[in-house]
Design a protein around this motif. Structure first.
Motif, PDB file in Angstrom:
ATOM      1  N   ASN A 270      43.362  42.648  42.324  1.00 54.60           N
ATOM      2  CA  ASN A 270      42.464  42.810  43.465  1.00 54.60           C
ATOM      3  C   ASN A 270      41.079  42.245  43.144  1.00 54.60           C
ATOM      4  O   ASN A 270      40.829  41.770  42.035  1.00 54.60           O
ATOM      5  CB  ASN A 270      42.367  44.279  43.875  1.00 54.60           C
ATOM      6  CG  ASN A 270      41.906  45.172  42.737  1.00 54.60           C
ATOM      7  OD1 ASN A 270      40.875  44.937  42.122  1.00 54.60           O
ATOM      8  ND2 ASN A 270      42.694  46.215  42.433  1.00 54.60           N
ATOM      9  N   SER A 271      40.191  42.301  44.111  1.00 50.26           N
ATOM     10  CA  SER A 271      38.887  41.644  44.002  1.00 50.26           C
ATOM     11  C   SER A 271      38.015  42.239  42.899  1.00 50.26           C
ATOM     12  O   SER A 271      37.276  41.508  42.231  1.00 50.26           O
ATOM     13  CB  SER A 271      38.145  41.731  45.339  1.00 50.26           C
ATOM     14  OG  SER A 271      37.981  43.083  45.736  1.00 50.26           O
ATOM     15  N   VAL A 272      38.075  43.547  42.689  1.00 46.65           N
ATOM     16  CA  VAL A 272      37.245  44.169  41.653  1.00 46.65           C
ATOM     17  C   VAL A 272      37.675  43.681  40.269  1.00 46.65           C
ATOM     18  O   VAL A 272      36.846  43.314  39.423  1.00 46.65           O
ATOM     19  CB  VAL A 272      37.329  45.709  41.731  1.00 46.65           C
ATOM     20  CG1 VAL A 272      36.573  46.341  40.560  1.00 46.65           C
ATOM     21  CG2 VAL A 272      36.752  46.198  43.047  1.00 46.65           C
ATOM     22  N   GLY A 273      38.974  43.668  40.027  1.00 48.56           N
ATOM     23  CA  GLY A 273      39.466  43.168  38.746  1.00 48.56           C
ATOM     24  C   GLY A 273      39.116  41.718  38.527  1.00 48.56           C
ATOM     25  O   GLY A 273      38.725  41.309  37.419  1.00 48.56           O
ATOM     26  N   VAL A 274      39.232  40.916  39.577  1.00 47.47           N
ATOM     27  CA  VAL A 274      38.908  39.492  39.490  1.00 47.47           C
ATOM     28  C   VAL A 274      37.436  39.277  39.169  1.00 47.47           C
ATOM     29  O   VAL A 274      37.080  38.474  38.302  1.00 47.47           O
ATOM     30  CB  VAL A 274      39.292  38.771  40.801  1.00 47.47           C
ATOM     31  CG1 VAL A 274      38.642  37.395  40.873  1.00 47.47           C
ATOM     32  CG2 VAL A 274      40.805  38.635  40.905  1.00 47.47           C
ATOM     33  N   MET A 313      39.789  42.391  33.271  1.00 46.75           N
ATOM     34  CA  MET A 313      40.712  42.387  34.408  1.00 46.75           C
ATOM     35  C   MET A 313      41.526  43.674  34.446  1.00 46.75           C
ATOM     36  O   MET A 313      41.698  44.299  35.503  1.00 46.75           O
ATOM     37  CB  MET A 313      41.653  41.175  34.296  1.00 46.75           C
ATOM     38  CG  MET A 313      42.600  40.996  35.470  1.00 46.75           C
ATOM     39  SD  MET A 313      41.782  40.267  36.884  1.00 46.75           S
ATOM     40  CE  MET A 313      42.957  40.670  38.185  1.00 46.75           C
ATOM     41  N   MET A 314      42.006  44.102  33.276  1.00 46.93           N
ATOM     42  CA  MET A 314      42.829  45.309  33.198  1.00 46.93           C
ATOM     43  C   MET A 314      42.008  46.567  33.481  1.00 46.93           C
ATOM     44  O   MET A 314      42.500  47.508  34.105  1.00 46.93           O
ATOM     45  CB  MET A 314      43.474  45.400  31.812  1.00 46.93           C
ATOM     46  CG  MET A 314      44.349  44.219  31.442  1.00 46.93           C
ATOM     47  SD  MET A 314      45.715  43.947  32.582  1.00 46.93           S
ATOM     48  CE  MET A 314      46.679  45.423  32.281  1.00 46.93           C
ATOM     49  N   ILE A 315      40.746  46.574  33.027  1.00 48.18           N
ATOM     50  CA  ILE A 315      39.898  47.756  33.230  1.00 48.18           C
ATOM     51  C   ILE A 315      39.389  47.825  34.666  1.00 48.18           C
ATOM     52  O   ILE A 315      39.372  48.885  35.295  1.00 48.18           O
ATOM     53  CB  ILE A 315      38.704  47.730  32.249  1.00 48.18           C
ATOM     54  CG1 ILE A 315      39.202  47.905  30.811  1.00 48.18           C
ATOM     55  CG2 ILE A 315      37.697  48.823  32.605  1.00 48.18           C
ATOM     56  CD1 ILE A 315      38.102  47.796  29.770  1.00 48.18           C
ATOM     57  N   GLY A 316      38.975  46.705  35.206  1.00 45.93           N
ATOM     58  CA  GLY A 316      38.379  46.696  36.540  1.00 45.93           C
ATOM     59  C   GLY A 316      39.380  46.846  37.666  1.00 45.93           C
ATOM     60  O   GLY A 316      39.057  47.398  38.727  1.00 45.93           O
ATOM     61  N   ASN A 317      40.599  46.381  37.460  1.00 48.54           N
ATOM     62  CA  ASN A 317      41.572  46.369  38.556  1.00 48.54           C
ATOM     63  C   ASN A 317      41.893  47.752  39.134  1.00 48.54           C
ATOM     64  O   ASN A 317      41.998  47.902  40.356  1.00 48.54           O
ATOM     65  CB  ASN A 317      42.861  45.689  38.077  1.00 48.54           C
ATOM     66  CG  ASN A 317      43.635  45.079  39.217  1.00 48.54           C
ATOM     67  OD1 ASN A 317      43.237  44.075  39.791  1.00 48.54           O
ATOM     68  ND2 ASN A 317      44.768  45.684  39.571  1.00 48.54           N
ATOM     69  N   PRO A 318      42.031  48.808  38.303  1.00 48.87           N
ATOM     70  CA  PRO A 318      42.330  50.134  38.880  1.00 48.87           C
ATOM     71  C   PRO A 318      41.235  50.663  39.799  1.00 48.87           C
ATOM     72  O   PRO A 318      41.489  51.553  40.611  1.00 48.87           O
ATOM     73  CB  PRO A 318      42.467  51.025  37.632  1.00 48.87           C
ATOM     74  CG  PRO A 318      42.861  50.087  36.537  1.00 48.87           C
ATOM     75  CD  PRO A 318      42.122  48.823  36.834  1.00 48.87           C
ATOM     76  N   PHE A 319      40.015  50.140  39.695  1.00 47.33           N
ATOM     77  CA  PHE A 319      38.915  50.621  40.532  1.00 47.33           C
ATOM     78  C   PHE A 319      38.840  49.883  41.870  1.00 47.33           C
ATOM     79  O   PHE A 319      38.028  50.226  42.726  1.00 47.33           O
ATOM     80  CB  PHE A 319      37.581  50.459  39.792  1.00 47.33           C
ATOM     81  CG  PHE A 319      37.450  51.317  38.576  1.00 47.33           C
ATOM     82  CD1 PHE A 319      37.032  52.644  38.678  1.00 47.33           C
ATOM     83  CD2 PHE A 319      37.772  50.828  37.314  1.00 47.33           C
ATOM     84  CE1 PHE A 319      36.917  53.445  37.555  1.00 47.33           C
ATOM     85  CE2 PHE A 319      37.655  51.613  36.184  1.00 47.33           C
ATOM     86  CZ  PHE A 319      37.232  52.932  36.308  1.00 47.33           C
TER      87      PHE A 319
END
Length: 371
Positions: A270-274, A313-319
């Motif tokens: 998603n956009s946050v992970g990107v 990417m892995m940390i940001g995507n869940p948010f």
């Protein structure tokens, strides 16, 4: 190469690129890049063939290099300066092995292909082209070590070899390969900058209802502005070409490669992970290069940026908000049907039929039936 004053050479050279990029747009860039690629390939191949004849072929090249300095043939660099630093060796290899997947001006060519048939043909031709072209400059650099031992500027190896091997007019034609390499990259980046500034900045934040013609005008003005700024920077503070290429290559690759791959292969991206991946990867490469953290850590800036980009990417995507159902549907449709050919499917059924029958019989005979 021309004897012109540096400032005028920059203005004229970049000016030509700006003119045809502004006037012709993406179509002009694609066609000029095609012919420039042919010039590049023919130019370096002619120089490589003649150079190898002068040094006695690949065997003579290896032997001469080992006599001058055995470290030239080592993976650890000249004088074994990177001995044991696998992080540097791996990063300097990966930057050109996979870094291309993160270059926006390269990826946009893939996005503009009309069909999967075009993709298949492009894959074949690209593989052939790179086998002929990608390794040639490296070999020419080695040949230059042998034939041009007193050359003060390593970036002038190809022009000097051209003047050494060929008379003036032919040398000039071969040197057009160098200009072709410069132009094919510059016009692509200028075109991409114009598109980003017009669509992602102007249309999104300034004029959301801008017409098609207005967008084209803004894009062309953006290309012109970017080109003028580039000329000013090149004149005021001329950079070393090789260092600049590696820095730009690494920063772009670390910024976009992981998001591009995730967008294609990971449905949950998603956009946050990107955004986390883009910012973290690009900033890491910039800081790693600016403060020379490679010397302290033994890790190449590209490898460091790649690792941080993946982690971000892995940390940001869940948010972030999961992709919408229409996006997921498009993602699945993009995969396309993958039916097995009839011959393969027929053989598979025939081959596994006996096994399936045996397993079925075993289960029936060994599992008690509850009544």
């Amino acid at each position: 190469m021309t004897g012109w004053k540096y400032e005028w050479a920059v203005i004229i050279g970049v000016g030509i690129i700006i003119i045809y990029t502004v006037a012709g747009g993406y179509l002009a860039v694609v066609w000029t890049d095609f012919f420039q690629a042919l010039v590049m390939l023919l130019g370096v191949l002619c120089l490589l063939i003649v150079g190898l004849v002068h040094v006695g072929g690949l065997s003579g090249l290896n032997q001469s290099l080992s006599e001058i300095d055995p470290s030239y043939l080592s993976i650890w660099g000249k004088d074994y300066v990177f001995y044991g630093q696998w992080g540097v060796i791996l990063g300097s290899s990966l930057i050109y092995m996979i870094g291309y997947m993160g270059l926006p001006h390269v990826v946009v060519r893939h996005m503009s292909m009309k069909s999967t048939k075009t993709v298949k043909n492009a894959t074949l031709w690209t593989a052939i082209y790179n086998q002929l072209f990608a390794y040639s400059p490296y070999l020419l650099g080695f040949i230059g070590i042998i034939l041009l031992p007193n050359l003060s500027d390593p970036e002038m190896v190809i022009p000097t070899l051209a003047y050494t091997f060929f008379p003036g007019i032919f040398a000039a034609l071969l040197l057009s390969a160098v200009m072709a390499a410069i132009m094919s990259t510059s016009d692509s980046i200028l075109m991409q900058a114009g598109t980003i500034l017009s669509r992602d900045v102007y249309q999104r934040f300034i004029d959301k209802k801008a017409s098609h013609n207005k967008m084209i005008l803004v894009s062309r003005l953006s290309v012109l502005l970017a080109g003028v700024i580039g000329i000013i920077v090149a004149i005021v503070q001329p950079p070393k070409v090789f260092d600049l290429v590696v820095f730009a290559f690494g920063t772009l690759g670390n910024s976009f490669m992981v998001p591009y791959i995730a967008a294609v292969y990971w449905k949950k991206a998603n956009s946050v992970g990107v955004l986390c991946s883009m910012i973290s990867g690009g900033v890491t490469n910039i800081l790693w290069t600016s403060f020379d953290w490679q010397s302290v850590t033994g890790i190449h800036p590209f490898l460091a940026g790649l690792i941080i980009s993946i982690i971000a990417m892995m940390i940001g995507n869940p948010f972030g908000t999961p992709p919408s159902e229409p996006i997921k549907k498009v993602f699945e449709e993009a995969k396309g049907p993958r039916p097995l050919p009839k011959n393969i499917d027929k053989h598979i059924n025939r081959d596994i039929s006996p096994e399936a029958k045996i397993i079925s019989t075993f289960i029936q005979n060994n599992i008690p039936v509850k009544g």
